[in-house]
Design an enzyme around this catalytic site. Structure first.
Site, mmCIF file in Angstrom:
data_model
loop_
_atom_site.group_PDB
_atom_site.id
_atom_site.type_symbol
_atom_site.label_atom_id
_atom_site.label_comp_id
_atom_site.label_asym_id
_atom_site.label_seq_id
_atom_site.Cartn_x
_atom_site.Cartn_y
_atom_site.Cartn_z
ATOM 1 C CG LEU A 13 -1.925 1.174 1.252
ATOM 2 C CD1 LEU A 13 -2.793 1.224 0.002
ATOM 3 C CD2 LEU A 13 -2.808 1.105 2.494
ATOM 4 C CE LYS A 33 0.167 8.623 21.363
ATOM 5 N NZ LYS A 33 0.920 7.378 21.145
ATOM 6 C CD GLU A 39 20.105 13.453 17.627
ATOM 7 O OE1 GLU A 39 19.193 12.737 17.185
ATOM 8 O OE2 GLU A 39 19.929 14.284 18.547
ATOM 9 C CG ASP A 82 16.128 14.083 23.153
ATOM 10 O OD1 ASP A 82 16.131 15.250 23.584
ATOM 11 O OD2 ASP A 82 16.872 13.681 22.239
ATOM 12 C CG HIS A 128 13.353 18.155 22.984
ATOM 13 N ND1 HIS A 128 12.956 19.463 22.850
ATOM 14 C CD2 HIS A 128 12.748 17.471 21.988
ATOM 15 C CE1 HIS A 128 12.154 19.552 21.795
ATOM 16 N NE2 HIS A 128 12.009 18.353 21.263
ATOM 17 C CG HIS A 139 6.077 20.490 13.036
ATOM 18 N ND1 HIS A 139 6.619 19.230 13.082
ATOM 19 C CD2 HIS A 139 5.754 20.805 14.302
ATOM 20 C CE1 HIS A 139 6.598 18.809 14.332
ATOM 21 N NE2 HIS A 139 6.090 19.739 15.083
ATOM 22 C CB CYS A 161 11.358 19.290 17.446
ATOM 23 S SG CYS A 161 11.588 17.533 17.794
HETATM 24 N N1 MET Z 1 17.522 14.782 19.870
HETATM 25 C C1 MET Z 1 16.403 14.439 19.056
HETATM 26 C C2 MET Z 1 16.475 15.192 17.747
HETATM 27 O O1 MET Z 1 16.886 16.288 17.712
HETATM 28 C C3 MET Z 1 15.132 14.778 19.750
HETATM 29 C C4 MET Z 1 13.934 14.467 18.950
HETATM 30 S S1 MET Z 1 12.481 14.532 19.858
HETATM 31 C C5 MET Z 1 11.329 13.778 18.827
HETATM 32 O O2 MET Z 1 16.077 14.702 16.726
#
Ligand code: MET
Length: 781
Positions: A22, A135, A511, A626, A668, A721, A753
């Site tokens: 899908l 959700k 990251e 986090d 966070h 976002h 975020c």
């Molecule tokens: N340290 C993470 C980031 O910056 C925190 C995400 S919270 C959904 O992606």
């Protein structure tokens, strides 16, 4: 002998396909690679396969209309004509482009998920925005929030439930259509104007449902499953009354059509009397979440009603203890007669992966303990036959199940004595920082020279196509470890350099080495397993593959220290250590059903604590843990909140209390409703918390002000976002609002975020502006 078996139902089957057909069809359609006809053909094929599979496995009440191209709540909104005017619908059939505009916005770039894509958010940008998404109860499935206006006119725009019923009928399969109940639909809907409650529209909505039921009956349906999961929530008298009004009307709409009212995700408890007395043919109860509900439901339910027994876990992936279920149900069924019951999963199987047989890389023992949607159908059928024809009819299946359950219970792979011993020794001191925040702050401000209004980011930087390509090349073996490592180092170094260049005060490593903020840790912890194909729908075409926690959790070795050390070696500015917290890891995984969630959470907390301590020992002055999913893990019933928040906060404190005063602990949370949990947030006692606020005009800081929250806070000033680049002035204005609510010494400046879903072209100017906003503020004080 089928007539001796008890009816066996599946309340819904995953729609995504065994091989995510899908998703690929949807993406192909959206990008113009396949036609609407091809998309619809794929959808029809998936439905046909699911029906055939369920019949073959021995399900007697096979659901139809559980399929959706995007979301079943959206389907319902469209079906009843709850289509906000901005989508330009002019009555009549709703086109696929209208439907997808509601789902994704038009000119959509898709939902830029916050981190995991697990939080509710609406689409911003140009063109028509999508409906909001949030959700579905306490699952990790997200539905599109219907929007209704005070003068809402409902009309049956589609006969999807009827069409799908007929489609199955043409294939020779008699189904039980599933529809979302009117009370749940309205309770989940959002009022466009503040002045009314969507539930006030019930009387206007019911005729549409009545019409639908009449058409289903005319098409030949004898049963219909109407889902009312709101029945497991704290309901007001008015809401209970709405259920009574609704089912009085619906039961009369098509007298020969039997209604199974399906409730799930919890027990009915104080709603039981009201629900059991509704004039419907049957009631489904979730006996996995609420095992004690069997006796109470039997007592409350009039003798002539069918009770659907939700005994196979629709929310988790463990093979069931069939013998125990049979022992429990046998006397009950003997007393009331087989005709009074149906065997069912606790809820729709939507929430579990499709087929365990696809997994070729799992440990063989672990695999034998698991059951995905396809296997659960088999378990249901076995139960039906055992309880109808007798156990001898399915002796082999029962023996296999018992063997698996016993093997799991005694397997050394599950238990780790050292972990259990350590859990038992957690004491007060392990849950408490050495000194109070006030003292820590003094020490920290001396140890770490930071300006007023320090600037930082949440952790991730853009996961570009190059980063993703390198990762997948590495996992396929096309990049060696050394080559991949070198690539990641280069990305990290460039990101550190760039952060220095624009003048951020506290840096992150970006990251790049992480596939996902939970998976990355899970893969390095003992007690976790990962699948190859076990996808579960998160929303629309986005699926996740949650880790499986099968055993006691521990950390064999440091997980992030190397990357932190490397990044810190590149700069004199402080680099934050970056970790995912235990509650978030827990809430985004399949968890054990043999020990309490809270216990697994404590085990993860100890593992993270070790990592925090190792980071400190390596020289990290700031460590961020986090807890993105802490709030979304709140139980459905208010009464259970304290318990959950109690252990969730405790786990955070276990992680963060092994370090000295000098080490600054950050956390966070990427969401924006803190009023009800502000006590818990304060009890976490993080030195710095960053939160999502840019869209709320800082109003949610009121909760912190009222509480007199003493620690430091970074209210997000950049809406990640959206691809939009916020101007300096906008951020300065937001910060002015923040300063009305908090003291200057408390304030940090950061985005809402992580930035992994954004593009560098957006992130660069936005963060340059953010640093400029901080400078302007500093000049003004
Ligand atoms: N340290 C993470 C980031 O910056 C925190 C995400 S919270 C959904 O992606």
């Amino acid at each position: 002998m089928p007539d001796k078996t008890i009816p066996v139902a599946s309340l819904g089957f995953p729609r995504i396909g065994r091989h995510r057909e899908l998703k690929f069809a949807l993406e192909g359609f959206w990008s113009g690679k396949i036609s609407e006809t091809e998309l619809l053909e794929t959808a029809a094929r998936l439905r046909a396969e699911n029906w055939a599979l369920q019949r073959e496995k021995g399900i007697t009440h096979i659901p139809s209309n559980d399929f959706s191209l995007y979301d079943h709540v959206l389907d319902t909104a469209v079906m009843v004509g709850a289509i906000p005017s901005l989508y330009g619908w002019a009555g009549g059939d709703v086109s696929l482009s209208n439907y997808f505009a509601m789902a994704r916005g038009s000119q959509s770039e898709g939902h830029a998920g916050c981190g995991h894509g697990h939080e509710g958010h609406s689409h911003h940008g140009q063109g028509v925005p999508a409906l909001e998404m949030t959700k579905w109860f306490d699952t990790n499935y997200h539905y599109m929030v219907p929007e209704v206006s005070e003068d809402q006119h409902f009309v049956l725009t589609s006969q999807k439930p009827v069409d799908h019923f007929l489609e199955a009928k043409a294939l020779g399969i008699h189904t039980r259509p599933v529809i979302l109940g009117p009370v749940t639909f309205l309770k989940l809907a959002k009022a466009r104007e503040a002045a009314f409650k969507p539930l006030d529209l019930l009387a206007r909505l019911l005729p549409v449902y009545e019409e639908l039921l009449r058409r289903l009956r005319a098409a030949g349906a004898d049963w219909v499953q109407i889902d009312e999961p709101v029945a497991v929530l704290d309901l007001s008298e008015g809401e209970r009354h709405a259920l009574a009004v609704a089912y009085r009307a619906l039961s009369k709409a098509a007298p020969d059509l039997k209604i199974l009212l399906a409730t799930y995700f919890g027990g009915l408890e104080d709603n039981l009397e009201a629900v059991a007395s509704l004039p419907v043919a049957g009631l489904h109860v979730d006996l996995v979440r609420a095992p004690d509900a069997l006796e109470t439901a039997l007592k409350a339910l009039p003798e002539n009603r069918v009770l659907s027994l939700g005994v196979i876990d629709g929310r988790n992936i463990w093979r069931a203890d069939l013998a125990a279920i049979i022992t429990r149900l046998e006397p009950v069924i003997a007393a009331r007669g087989a005709a009074a019951f149906q065997i069912a999963p606790s809820c729709s199987l939507l929430h579990v992966p499709v087929d365990l047989e696809l997994e070729t890389g799992l440990d063989a023992d672990l695999k034998s303990w698991l059951s995905f949607a396809t296997q659960k159908l088999g378990e249901l059928a076995t139960l039906g036959r055992a309880l109808g024809e007798g156990k001898a009819a399915v002796a082999t299946e029962l023996e296999a199940a018992s063997k698996a359950v016993a093997a799991r219970a005694s397997s050394p792979k599950v238990t780790d004595a050292a972990v259990q011993k350590r859990i038992a020794t957690i004491g007060e001191a392990d849950r408490k920082r050495v000194s109070s925040f006030a003292e820590r702050q003094k020490v920290q401000s001396q140890a770490i020279a930071l300006p007023l209004f320090p600037t930082t980011t949440i952790g991730s930087f853009p996961q570009t196509p190059e980063v993703r390509k390198a990762r997948s090349a590495h996992s396929k073996g096309a990049l060696t470890d050394a080559q991949y490592e070198k690539f990641l180092q280069k990305e990290t170094e460039a990101t550190i350099r760039w952060q220095e260049e624009i003048g951020l005060d506290v840096l992150v490593h970006g990251e790049f080495e992480r596939n996902d903020m939970v998976q990355y840790f899970g893969e390095q912890l003992s007690g976790f397993a990962f699948t190859q194909h076990a996808w579960v729908q998160s929303y629309g075409s986005r699926y996740v593959r949650p880790p499986i926690i099968f055993g006691d959790v521990s950390r064999p070795k440091a997980m992030t220290v190397r990357w932190w050390e490397y990044s810190q070696s590149l700069t004199d500015k402080p680099v934050k250590g970056m970790l995912t917290g235990p509650v978030t890891i827990l809430n985004w995984s399949f968890v054990r059903d043999d020990i309490a969630r809270s216990l697994t959470c404590r085990q993860i907390a100890l593992a993270i604590r070790d990592e925090v301590n190792d980071l400190e020992a390596a020289g990290a002055q700031m460590i961020q843990i986090d807890e993105a999913a802490l709030r979304e893990g709140l139980p459905l019933r208010h009464r259970d909140w304290q318990d959950y928040l109690g252990w969730a906060v405790e786990c955070f404190r276990i992680c963060s209390s092994g370090v000295g005063d000098r080490t600054q602990v950050h956390t966070h949370m990427c969401y924006s409703e803190f009023n009800q949990i502000i006590d818990a947030i304060a009890a976490m006692d993080a030195d710095v918390i960053s939160i999502e606020t840019s869209r709320s005009k800082m109003e949610l800081l009121d909760a912190f002000r009222t509480y007199k929250y003493p620690n430091q806070i970074g209210p997000g000033v950049y809406d990640i976002h959206s691809p939009r680049v916020p101007a300096v002035g906008e951020m300065v204005d937001l910060l002015a609002l923040a300063r009305e609510r908090l003291e200057d010494r408390q304030l940090w400046i950061n985005p809402d975020c992580g930035l992994k879903t954004r593009k560098w072209e957006e992130v660069r100017p936005a963060l340059v502006n953010m640093v400029a906003a901080a400078a302007e503020l500093r000049r003004a004080v």
